[in-house]
Design a protein around this motif. Structure first.
Motif, PDB file in Angstrom:
ATOM      1  N   GLN A 176      10.923 -39.564 -66.627  1.00 61.21           N
ATOM      2  CA  GLN A 176       9.547 -40.046 -66.702  1.00 61.21           C
ATOM      3  C   GLN A 176       9.112 -40.549 -65.332  1.00 61.21           C
ATOM      4  OE1 GLN A 176       8.729 -43.034 -69.711  1.00 61.21           O
ATOM      5  NE2 GLN A 176       6.810 -41.957 -70.168  1.00 61.21           N
ATOM      6  N   ARG A 177       7.982 -40.032 -64.867  1.00 61.04           N
ATOM      7  CA  ARG A 177       7.530 -40.376 -63.528  1.00 61.04           C
ATOM      8  C   ARG A 177       6.962 -41.788 -63.471  1.00 61.04           C
ATOM      9  NH1 ARG A 177       6.955 -36.711 -59.619  1.00 61.04           N
ATOM     10  NH2 ARG A 177       5.240 -37.882 -58.709  1.00 61.04           N
ATOM     11  N   SER A 178       7.309 -42.485 -62.382  1.00 60.20           N
ATOM     12  CA  SER A 178       6.813 -43.854 -62.218  1.00 60.20           C
ATOM     13  C   SER A 178       5.853 -43.944 -61.034  1.00 60.20           C
ATOM     14  CB  SER A 178       7.988 -44.813 -62.003  1.00 60.20           C
ATOM     15  OG  SER A 178       8.763 -44.387 -60.900  1.00 60.20           O
ATOM     16  N   GLU A 179       5.642 -42.794 -60.386  1.00 61.93           N
ATOM     17  CA  GLU A 179       4.766 -42.805 -59.215  1.00 61.93           C
ATOM     18  C   GLU A 179       3.727 -41.690 -59.331  1.00 61.93           C
ATOM     19  OE1 GLU A 179       7.148 -42.415 -55.750  1.00 61.93           O
ATOM     20  OE2 GLU A 179       8.174 -44.332 -56.032  1.00 61.93           O
ATOM     21  N   ALA A 180       2.646 -41.860 -58.597  1.00 62.58           N
ATOM     22  CA  ALA A 180       1.613 -40.829 -58.560  1.00 62.58           C
ATOM     23  C   ALA A 180       2.131 -39.618 -57.800  1.00 62.58           C
ATOM     24  CB  ALA A 180       0.346 -41.365 -57.873  1.00 62.58           C
ATOM     25  N   HIS A 222       3.988 -39.183 -66.902  1.00 66.28           N
ATOM     26  CA  HIS A 222       4.314 -37.837 -67.397  1.00 66.28           C
ATOM     27  C   HIS A 222       5.814 -37.582 -67.245  1.00 66.28           C
ATOM     28  CE1 HIS A 222       0.127 -35.831 -67.430  1.00 66.28           C
ATOM     29  NE2 HIS A 222      -0.016 -37.133 -67.508  1.00 66.28           N
ATOM     30  N   TRP A 223       6.276 -36.621 -68.035  1.00 66.64           N
ATOM     31  CA  TRP A 223       7.675 -36.227 -67.929  1.00 66.64           C
ATOM     32  C   TRP A 223       7.819 -35.094 -66.934  1.00 66.64           C
ATOM     33  CZ3 TRP A 223      11.376 -39.121 -70.213  1.00 66.64           C
ATOM     34  CH2 TRP A 223      10.962 -40.007 -71.214  1.00 66.64           C
ATOM     35  N   ALA A 224       8.933 -35.113 -66.225  1.00 62.89           N
ATOM     36  CA  ALA A 224       9.156 -34.100 -65.198  1.00 62.89           C
ATOM     37  C   ALA A 224      10.610 -33.649 -65.221  1.00 62.89           C
ATOM     38  CB  ALA A 224       8.804 -34.655 -63.821  1.00 62.89           C
ATOM     39  N   LEU A 225      10.863 -32.506 -64.653  1.00 63.05           N
ATOM     40  CA  LEU A 225      12.230 -32.042 -64.479  1.00 63.05           C
ATOM     41  C   LEU A 225      12.900 -32.868 -63.388  1.00 63.05           C
ATOM     42  CD1 LEU A 225      11.492 -28.210 -64.416  1.00 63.05           C
ATOM     43  CD2 LEU A 225      12.469 -29.523 -66.314  1.00 63.05           C
ATOM     44  N   PRO A 226      14.196 -33.129 -63.510  1.00 64.37           N
ATOM     45  CA  PRO A 226      14.909 -33.772 -62.414  1.00 64.37           C
ATOM     46  C   PRO A 226      14.800 -32.886 -61.172  1.00 64.37           C
ATOM     47  CG  PRO A 226      16.286 -33.631 -64.379  1.00 64.37           C
ATOM     48  CD  PRO A 226      15.070 -32.811 -64.641  1.00 64.37           C
ATOM     49  N   GLY A 227      14.511 -33.486 -60.046  1.00 66.20           N
ATOM     50  CA  GLY A 227      14.380 -32.675 -58.836  1.00 66.20           C
ATOM     51  C   GLY A 227      14.011 -33.532 -57.655  1.00 66.20           C
ATOM     52  N   GLY A 228      13.810 -32.852 -56.543  1.00 67.67           N
ATOM     53  CA  GLY A 228      13.431 -33.580 -55.350  1.00 67.67           C
ATOM     54  C   GLY A 228      13.454 -32.683 -54.131  1.00 67.67           C
ATOM     55  N   PHE A 229      13.140 -33.269 -53.011  1.00 69.50           N
ATOM     56  CA  PHE A 229      13.066 -32.497 -51.781  1.00 69.50           C
ATOM     57  C   PHE A 229      14.442 -32.005 -51.334  1.00 69.50           C
ATOM     58  CE2 PHE A 229       9.129 -34.830 -51.817  1.00 69.50           C
ATOM     59  CZ  PHE A 229       8.222 -33.941 -51.260  1.00 69.50           C
ATOM     60  N   VAL A 230      14.423 -30.884 -50.676  1.00 66.08           N
ATOM     61  CA  VAL A 230      15.643 -30.321 -50.121  1.00 66.08           C
ATOM     62  C   VAL A 230      15.816 -30.867 -48.707  1.00 66.08           C
ATOM     63  CG1 VAL A 230      16.807 -28.175 -49.444  1.00 66.08           C
ATOM     64  CG2 VAL A 230      15.322 -28.218 -51.468  1.00 66.08           C
ATOM     65  N   GLY A 231      17.012 -31.324 -48.398  1.00 64.19           N
ATOM     66  CA  GLY A 231      17.272 -31.810 -47.049  1.00 64.19           C
ATOM     67  C   GLY A 231      17.301 -30.664 -46.044  1.00 64.19           C
ATOM     68  N   LEU A 270       3.700 -32.989 -69.471  1.00 68.88           N
ATOM     69  CA  LEU A 270       4.618 -32.587 -68.390  1.00 68.88           C
ATOM     70  C   LEU A 270       3.869 -32.568 -67.062  1.00 68.88           C
ATOM     71  CD1 LEU A 270       7.557 -30.488 -69.087  1.00 68.88           C
ATOM     72  CD2 LEU A 270       6.588 -32.315 -70.464  1.00 68.88           C
ATOM     73  N   ALA A 271       4.554 -33.016 -66.032  1.00 73.38           N
ATOM     74  CA  ALA A 271       3.950 -33.078 -64.704  1.00 73.38           C
ATOM     75  C   ALA A 271       3.951 -31.697 -64.045  1.00 73.38           C
ATOM     76  CB  ALA A 271       4.723 -34.064 -63.830  1.00 73.38           C
ATOM     77  N   PHE A 272       3.033 -31.524 -63.114  1.00 68.79           N
ATOM     78  CA  PHE A 272       2.961 -30.294 -62.320  1.00 68.79           C
ATOM     79  C   PHE A 272       2.970 -29.070 -63.242  1.00 68.79           C
ATOM     80  CE2 PHE A 272       5.413 -33.553 -59.989  1.00 68.79           C
ATOM     81  CZ  PHE A 272       4.514 -33.810 -58.963  1.00 68.79           C
ATOM     82  N   ASP A 273       3.686 -28.021 -62.829  1.00 69.77           N
ATOM     83  CA  ASP A 273       3.820 -26.834 -63.675  1.00 69.77           C
ATOM     84  C   ASP A 273       5.184 -26.836 -64.357  1.00 69.77           C
ATOM     85  OD1 ASP A 273       5.305 -26.546 -61.415  1.00 69.77           O
ATOM     86  OD2 ASP A 273       4.520 -24.581 -60.849  1.00 69.77           O
ATOM     87  N   HIS A 274       5.696 -28.034 -64.619  1.00 73.71           N
ATOM     88  CA  HIS A 274       7.060 -28.124 -65.132  1.00 73.71           C
ATOM     89  C   HIS A 274       7.195 -27.578 -66.545  1.00 73.71           C
ATOM     90  CE1 HIS A 274       8.774 -31.181 -62.011  1.00 73.71           C
ATOM     91  NE2 HIS A 274       8.149 -30.156 -61.470  1.00 73.71           N
TER      92      HIS A 274
END
Lengths: 231, 231
Positions: free
Chosen positions: B35-39, B44-53, B133-137
DNA sequence: GAAATAGTGTCTTTGAGACAATATATG
DNA sequence: CATATATTGTCTCAAAGACACTATTTC
């Protein structure tokens, strides 16, 4: 965009699209390659591709590359996303993530090979291992070829390698070329015709000069083969 | 890197990885969401994920997300690239290309749901359409679920949903849960055992309290089913 | 008619699916 | 023994594959 672009906010990535464009010229499966004229990998062969525009979708980029290289309208070919290649170091200049697409196109008698100063050419898949390929394009090409081989089993995509109309023998030649071995003409014929929506009869025939003229078909509206064709 | 990073040389892209993590808890197929806590998309619910280093490979990033969320070692789960989503505007802040991965994991009795302040939870796939769901998730999740359903047909991946050992009934429950309908126990049993390398007998049994104890198997070394299991 | 390619018919084998029957546990 | 789950056996049907055979053209 809600927020302005802040280069510090995320790692510096470039995103490209590379397209594995395959066609069938019996008895060879062929791939369209471009010879690089700039560093890195000068003189090496590469997949058609390039950077994605900031406002450009991935598939639009791939489509543009496909049309630019083959001149084919989108209706007459198949284009699908293949996989994404982003290992650090795959491009020596910087971090580049490449979204690879796979295109299956009919063999064109008129091919715009080497338009302008850029050298592009159809290469047989069998000769791939003798060519110097740029970046990780060999792995991408192999993935595309294997995807094509697999999808002929359970989809009607073989028709994408054919023109608007084709004979049963031509369709069978596509399978034989992609899979690298012959198929029983009788069993193939029966399998294709008993699969609802694979092909539709046109009522016309094509005489090739020798032998009984073959009936002409066009692709049907089915996308999948159930049960599949056995490789 | 041969050349220094030049922000002007290519469009400003961000690259992320999102992981569709699926597990089976009969009679439900479940997906791990955060569950997203930021804008944007707070709550909304989102898939686990994040930026690639910048120096991090795509699959390593996905693996790190998977381990962080489930605590599972990589040996006990399956992870594969799913597809890449990069439509302009899918993230309102800027152009983000997301490489989606699909993970199939065994159901853990001990799940670290909601570690720290971040709320994560297993949601049944059937309830997906009621969630924001957030984005196109949602599209990514649906693609992952369909990929899982399809791959159970022609691969041995169902064993990835099981623990180290499992009974024939448990393996069948995986199929029934993912496909949403029952299978004939007798025919399933025969099909699995006659497919070379699908499972290996352990020689042990498991008593569930009622009924005849079932033999325990572990996964075999075959990856593909030929011919496939019928959905 | 000979040769070549297109298309049909038939038989065998494999495997999926329905379902009866048997096996082994608990209460 | 009744009941529940596991496992095996049997029958039927669909489809793949081998291959003989027929059809229609050119030379």
């Amino acid at each position: 965009m809600d927020a302005p672009y802040d280069p510090q906010a995320f790692p510096p990535f470039a995103v490209t699209v590379d397209v594995v464009i395959l066609t069938v010229r019996p008895p060879q499966l062929e791939i369209l390659l471009v010879q690089r004229s700039e560093a890195p990998f000068v003189g090496h062969w590469a997949l058609p591709g390039g950077f994605v525009g900031v406002e450009q979708s991935l598939v639009d980029t791939a489509q543009a590359k496909l049309v630019a290289k083959t001149g084919l309208s989108v209706d007459h070919s198949h284009l699908e996303q293949l996989a994404t290649f982003g290992t650090p170091g795959r491009d020596p200049r910087m971090r580049v993530v490449s979204v690879a697409y796979l295109a299956l196109v009919p063999r064109l008698d008129v091919v715009e090979e080497s338009t302008g100063r850029e050298v592009s050419a159809w290469k047989t898949v069998a000769d791939l291992h003798d060519l110097d390929l740029a970046f990780d394009h060999r792995a991408i090409a192999v993935a595309g070829i294997e995807r094509a081989r697999a999808k002929l089993e359970y989809t009607t995509l073989a028709t994408s390698f054919c023109g608007p109309t084709f004979t049963m023998g031509e369709l069978r030649e596509v399978y034989e070329t992609v899979w690298g071995h012959t198929l029983d003409p009788a069993n193939f014929h029966r399998k294709v015709l008993t699969t609802e929506g694979f092909v539709e009869p046109t009522g016309k025939q094509r005489a090739l000069g020798k032998g009984r003229p073959a009936k002409l078909y066009r692709r049907g509206d089915a996308g999948f083969l159930n049960p599949p064709l056995q490789r």
